[in-house]
Design an enzyme around this catalytic site. Structure first.
Site, PDB file in Angstrom:
ATOM      1  N   LYS A 106       0.875  -1.231  -0.139  1.00 12.81           N
ATOM      2  CA  LYS A 106       0.125  -0.104  -0.025  1.00 12.81           C
ATOM      3  C   LYS A 106       0.801   1.260  -0.110  1.00 12.81           C
ATOM      4  O   LYS A 106       1.577   1.363   0.775  1.00 12.81           O
ATOM      5  CB  LYS A 106      -1.043  -0.071   1.319  1.00 12.81           C
ATOM      6  CG  LYS A 106      -1.640   1.308   1.438  1.00 12.81           C
ATOM      7  CD  LYS A 106      -2.753   1.084   2.654  1.00 12.81           C
ATOM      8  CE  LYS A 106      -3.085   2.484   3.284  1.00 12.81           C
ATOM      9  NZ  LYS A 106      -4.299   2.473   4.205  1.00 12.81           N
TER      10      LYS A 106
ATOM     11  N   ASP B  96      -2.703  10.171   4.194  1.00 13.37           N
ATOM     12  CA  ASP B  96      -3.915   9.664   4.137  1.00 13.37           C
ATOM     13  C   ASP B  96      -4.717  10.560   5.264  1.00 13.37           C
ATOM     14  O   ASP B  96      -4.817  10.643   6.415  1.00 13.37           O
ATOM     15  CB  ASP B  96      -4.174   8.452   4.831  1.00 13.37           C
ATOM     16  CG  ASP B  96      -5.368   7.732   4.725  1.00 13.37           C
ATOM     17  OD1 ASP B  96      -6.455   8.450   4.201  1.00 13.37           O
ATOM     18  OD2 ASP B  96      -5.989   6.731   5.674  1.00 13.37           O
TER      19      ASP B  96
ATOM     20  N   LYS C 203     -10.099  12.566   8.509  1.00 13.01           N
ATOM     21  CA  LYS C 203      -9.776  11.933   9.971  1.00 13.01           C
ATOM     22  C   LYS C 203      -9.890  13.301  10.678  1.00 13.01           C
ATOM     23  O   LYS C 203      -9.514  14.287  10.359  1.00 13.01           O
ATOM     24  CB  LYS C 203      -8.421  11.632   9.679  1.00 13.01           C
ATOM     25  CG  LYS C 203      -8.199  10.418   8.826  1.00 13.01           C
ATOM     26  CD  LYS C 203      -6.588   9.729   8.898  1.00 13.01           C
ATOM     27  CE  LYS C 203      -6.591   8.623   8.470  1.00 13.01           C
ATOM     28  NZ  LYS C 203      -7.200   7.521   9.028  1.00 13.01           N
TER      29      LYS C 203
ATOM     30  N   ASP D   9       1.769   5.992   5.738  1.00 10.70           N
ATOM     31  CA  ASP D   9       0.778   5.305   4.994  1.00 10.70           C
ATOM     32  C   ASP D   9       1.287   4.652   3.704  1.00 10.70           C
ATOM     33  O   ASP D   9       0.278   3.735   3.199  1.00 10.70           O
ATOM     34  CB  ASP D   9      -0.630   5.817   5.099  1.00 10.70           C
ATOM     35  CG  ASP D   9      -1.957   5.131   5.185  1.00 10.70           C
ATOM     36  OD1 ASP D   9      -1.774   3.892   5.616  1.00 10.70           O
ATOM     37  OD2 ASP D   9      -2.990   5.527   4.514  1.00 10.70           O
TER      38      ASP D   9
ATOM     39  N   ASP E  90     -12.198   7.209   3.906  1.00 10.04           N
ATOM     40  CA  ASP E  90     -11.142   6.691   4.698  1.00 10.04           C
ATOM     41  C   ASP E  90     -10.485   5.236   4.568  1.00 10.04           C
ATOM     42  O   ASP E  90      -9.483   4.968   5.049  1.00 10.04           O
ATOM     43  CB  ASP E  90     -11.276   7.168   6.156  1.00 10.04           C
ATOM     44  CG  ASP E  90     -10.027   7.510   6.692  1.00 10.04           C
ATOM     45  OD1 ASP E  90      -8.812   7.307   6.310  1.00 10.04           O
ATOM     46  OD2 ASP E  90     -10.186   7.653   8.090  1.00 10.04           O
TER      47      ASP E  90
ATOM     48  N   GLU F 155      -9.354   3.746   1.899  1.00 13.69           N
ATOM     49  CA  GLU F 155      -8.803   3.833   0.669  1.00 13.69           C
ATOM     50  C   GLU F 155      -7.818   2.823   0.368  1.00 13.69           C
ATOM     51  O   GLU F 155      -7.713   2.470  -0.542  1.00 13.69           O
ATOM     52  CB  GLU F 155      -8.399   5.170   0.563  1.00 13.69           C
ATOM     53  CG  GLU F 155      -6.916   5.329   1.052  1.00 13.69           C
ATOM     54  CD  GLU F 155      -6.723   5.230   2.444  1.00 13.69           C
ATOM     55  OE1 GLU F 155      -7.692   5.330   3.224  1.00 13.69           O
ATOM     56  OE2 GLU F 155      -5.560   4.929   2.916  1.00 13.69           O
TER      57      GLU F 155
ATOM     58  N   ARG G 210      -7.663  -0.319   0.972  1.00 12.66           N
ATOM     59  CA  ARG G 210      -8.319  -1.768   0.350  1.00 12.66           C
ATOM     60  C   ARG G 210      -8.494  -1.490  -1.032  1.00 12.66           C
ATOM     61  O   ARG G 210      -8.640  -2.083  -1.859  1.00 12.66           O
ATOM     62  CB  ARG G 210      -9.519  -2.202   1.308  1.00 12.66           C
ATOM     63  CG  ARG G 210     -10.801  -1.153   1.392  1.00 12.66           C
ATOM     64  CD  ARG G 210     -11.437  -1.555   2.650  1.00 12.66           C
ATOM     65  NE  ARG G 210     -10.983  -1.027   3.845  1.00 12.66           N
ATOM     66  CZ  ARG G 210     -11.300  -1.331   5.041  1.00 12.66           C
ATOM     67  NH1 ARG G 210     -12.451  -1.811   4.899  1.00 12.66           N
ATOM     68  NH2 ARG G 210     -10.926  -1.089   6.099  1.00 12.66           N
TER      69      ARG G 210
HETATM   70  N1  BES Z   1      -4.160   4.330   6.943  1.00 14.28           N
HETATM   71  C1  BES Z   1      -5.360   4.127   7.882  1.00 14.28           C
HETATM   72  C2  BES Z   1      -5.137   2.984   9.042  1.00 14.28           C
HETATM   73  C3  BES Z   1      -4.108   3.656  10.131  1.00 14.28           C
HETATM   74  C4  BES Z   1      -4.662   4.274  11.028  1.00 14.28           C
HETATM   75  C5  BES Z   1      -3.031   2.864   9.943  1.00 14.28           C
HETATM   76  C6  BES Z   1      -3.799   4.484  12.165  1.00 14.28           C
HETATM   77  C7  BES Z   1      -1.913   3.528  10.817  1.00 14.28           C
HETATM   78  C8  BES Z   1      -2.484   4.297  11.770  1.00 14.28           C
HETATM   79  C9  BES Z   1      -6.558   3.300   6.870  1.00 14.28           C
HETATM   80  O1  BES Z   1      -6.672   4.096   5.653  1.00 14.28           O
HETATM   81  C10 BES Z   1      -7.792   4.014   7.540  1.00 14.28           C
HETATM   82  O2  BES Z   1      -8.082   5.037   7.456  1.00 14.28           O
HETATM   83  N2  BES Z   1      -8.702   2.888   7.810  1.00 14.28           N
HETATM   84  C11 BES Z   1      -9.788   3.014   8.498  1.00 14.28           C
HETATM   85  C12 BES Z   1     -10.887   2.121   7.955  1.00 14.28           C
HETATM   86  C13 BES Z   1     -12.280   2.365   8.431  1.00 14.28           C
HETATM   87  C14 BES Z   1     -12.632   3.637   7.726  1.00 14.28           C
HETATM   88  C15 BES Z   1     -13.184   1.152   7.889  1.00 14.28           C
HETATM   89  C16 BES Z   1      -9.661   2.789  10.048  1.00 14.28           C
HETATM   90  O3  BES Z   1      -8.897   1.868  10.368  1.00 14.28           O
HETATM   91  O4  BES Z   1     -10.379   3.744  10.718  1.00 14.28           O
HETATM   92 ZN    ZN Z   2      -4.723   4.520   4.865  1.00 15.89          ZN
HETATM   93 MN    MN Z   3      -7.554   5.861   5.473  1.00 19.37          MN
END
Ligand code: BES
Ligand code: ZN
Ligand code: MN
Length: 499
Positions: A267, A272, A279, A290, A349, A351, A353
């Site tokens: 990824k 992000d 966020k 990220d 968010d 993104e 996947r």
């Molecule tokens: N990049 C983030 C996940 C992340 C969060 C990595 C904190 C490292 C530290 C990812 O893109 C994300 O935002 N995931 C969301 C998914 C949700 C919206 C289903 C999450 O985990 O909140």
């Molecule tokens: Zn992310």
């Molecule tokens: Mn995200």
């Protein structure tokens, strides 16, 4: 840092800024360390008798040699109880030696490896020492004031009292150094602010790696990836001034051109923000990391090439910046992925996947032996396992087991979660084949089950969100980017049978 070896040494005769020896908790002072202690008129014996030094992991004694040894100092490093010795205790000891040298501004040291290495073979011991030494010496100081970090030691000499053929040992140092340096390069990339490390810069960097190692590289720019049907990658990247792209690298020893490749996918979200599903401000600056999965893929290919690993390895990196703006993709959008499956975006968010969906579906074209993806996919990963390990999910138990075994060997630990079919219910959309976010429950797993819809080959997904960035230093690493995944994958690929 320069690392060399000497075997058949006499410790008292070794000239260095600092001689280093290990001591196990509760051990009796004996052998060569006892001789050094005698030469120094028993400072170690006395420190033990006074209870000042027990040999616990993290304890140390720094002694001045006052002309009684050829070296200027003797550093005795605590190793913990002998019966609890693990490869990781050795790595940690090397890391701690390095931080002491740094703290006392000692530029060079000679480390008596046999006193630290437990039952390891000498070749493996010097590989682990070289790797840990490089990792411990790392700092990201490109933007720091000059007085922020003390200089890391410039030279380490690895000493053996016994005679050993040098060839093996030199190989070990080469292996450990190549891996340590690949990890450090990944850490540099991850630490860079996203205003510098845009998707295009990442692609440029990948081209550079490929050129340096004689690998093939191909990059699709925004227009190309749209034309090729990478619509989810395009959607995620379309809200940013810095356009997305798709990076492909291939390391292939000449005689393996017809072999099914191992494909690693990373990824590469260079920042992000969450996009329109933005966020919270708190901690958002961290989201430059990220792209840690992408950095791991680059490091893995680079290290495999440098070590001439006899396997064909393909690296795929979908990379984009996830930003809110007038051109951004929006909640409610429906996107047709490269695979043809439609996805309803209920959260911009989620993104990672989405961009991986295109890359994983594309990977099928390589007829891969297997695919591993690495992604900072879910915040929930930290809730589940914390900084001690990464989460594995996949469709091939044997492959998960192999990856776990690599995790145990390298110290980059991996633990599995299930991908039961029923989790797919969490991803049901009223209007498309899938939605992209499944809510709070089982959030790491629903990320995995989403990805599973785009694979039809042996595959494992590694969620590295909890291990990519260290909030607290370890014995080996300072806080910050960890470059996780490279040691794991290089070990995995090196241990595969050659076809
Ligand atoms: N990049 C983030 C996940 C992340 C969060 C990595 C904190 C490292 C530290 C990812 O893109 C994300 O935002 N995931 C969301 C998914 C949700 C919206 C289903 C999450 O985990 O909140
Ligand atoms: Zn992310
Ligand atoms: Mn995200």
């Amino acid at each position: 840092m320069h690392i060399d070896i000497k075997t058949g040494c006499r410790l008292r005769e070794e000239t260095s800024d600092c001689l280093v020896a290990g001591f196990h908790e509760g051990a009796v002072l004996s052998g060569a360390l006892k001789e050094l202690d005698e030469a120094l008129e028993h400072p170690i014996r006395e420190a033990i008798a006074l209870g000042d030094f027990k040999g616990q992991a993290g304890q140390f004694l720094l002694l001045t040699a006052r002309g009684r040894l050829k070296s200027k100092r003797l550093l005795v490093i605590g190793l913990g109880p002998r019966k609890e010795w693990k490869l990781q205790s050795f790595r940690n000891a090397i890391g701690r030696v390095e931080s002491k040298l740094e703290a006392y501004s000692i530029p060079q040291a000679s480390i008596w490896v046999e006193s630290l290495m437990g039952p390891l073979a000498p070749g493996d011991a010097v590989a682990a020492a070289a790797e840990s030494a490089h990792l411990a010496a790392y700092r990201f100081d490109k933007y720091s004031p000059d007085d922020r970090f003390k200089p890391a030691p410039k030279k380490l000499t690895l000493l053996f009292v016994k005679k050993h053929p040098l060839e093996r040992l030199k190989d070990g140092i080469g292996r450990g150094s190549a891996i340590g340096q690949a990890v450090n390069e990944a850490r540099n990339l991850i630490s860079e602010p996203s205003s510098y490390l845009t998707p295009e810069r990442l692609a440029q960097y990948a081209r550079g790696v490929a050129r340096a190692q004689g690998m093939k590289a191909e990059v699709w720019d925004f227009a190309t990836l749209r034309r090729k049907g990478f619509r989810t990658l395009a959607a995620v990247g379309q809200g940013s001034k810095n356009p997305p792209c798709f990076i492909m690298l291939e390391y292939c020893p000449a005689r393996l051109k017809r072999e099914a490749p191992i494909v690693v996918v990373g990824k590469g979200i260079t920042f992000d923000s969450g996009g329109i599903s933005i966020k919270p401000a708190e901690g958002m600056e961290k989201m430059k990391y990220d792209m840690s999965g992408a950095a791991a893929v680059l490091g893995t290919l680079s290290a495999c090439a440098q070590l001439s690993v006899p396997q064909r390895v393909v690296g795929l990196i979908p990379t984009a910046e996830n930003m809110p703006g007038g051109a951004s993709y929006k909640p409610g959008d429906v996107i047709k992925t490269f695979s043809g499956k439609t996805v309803e975006v209920n959260n911009t968010d989620a993104e990672g996947r989405l961009i991986l969906a295109d890359a994983l579906a594309y990977a099928k074209g390589y007829k891969p032996r297997f695919v591993v993806d690495l992604a900072t996919l879910t915040g929930a990963c930290s809730i589940v396992i914390g900084p001690l390990g990464m989460l594995a999910m996949g469709n091939d138990e044997g492959l998960v087991k192999k990856i776990q075994a690599s995790g145990e060997r390298t110290g980059e630990r991996v633990w599995p979660l299930p991908l039961w079919d029923e989790y797919l219910d969490f991803m049901k959309s009223d209007i498309a084949a899938l939605k992209n976010a499944g809510g709070r429950e089982a959030a790491s797993i629903t990320g995995g089950i989403f990805l599973k819809q785009f694979v039809d080959y042996p595959w494992v997904h590694l969620d590295i969100a909890s291990t990519a960035w260290l909030e607290k230093p370890t014995a080996v690493m300072k806080k910050g980017a960890r470059g996780v995944g490279i040691r794991l994958l290089v070990d995995l690929i090196s241990h595969l049978e050659v076809r």
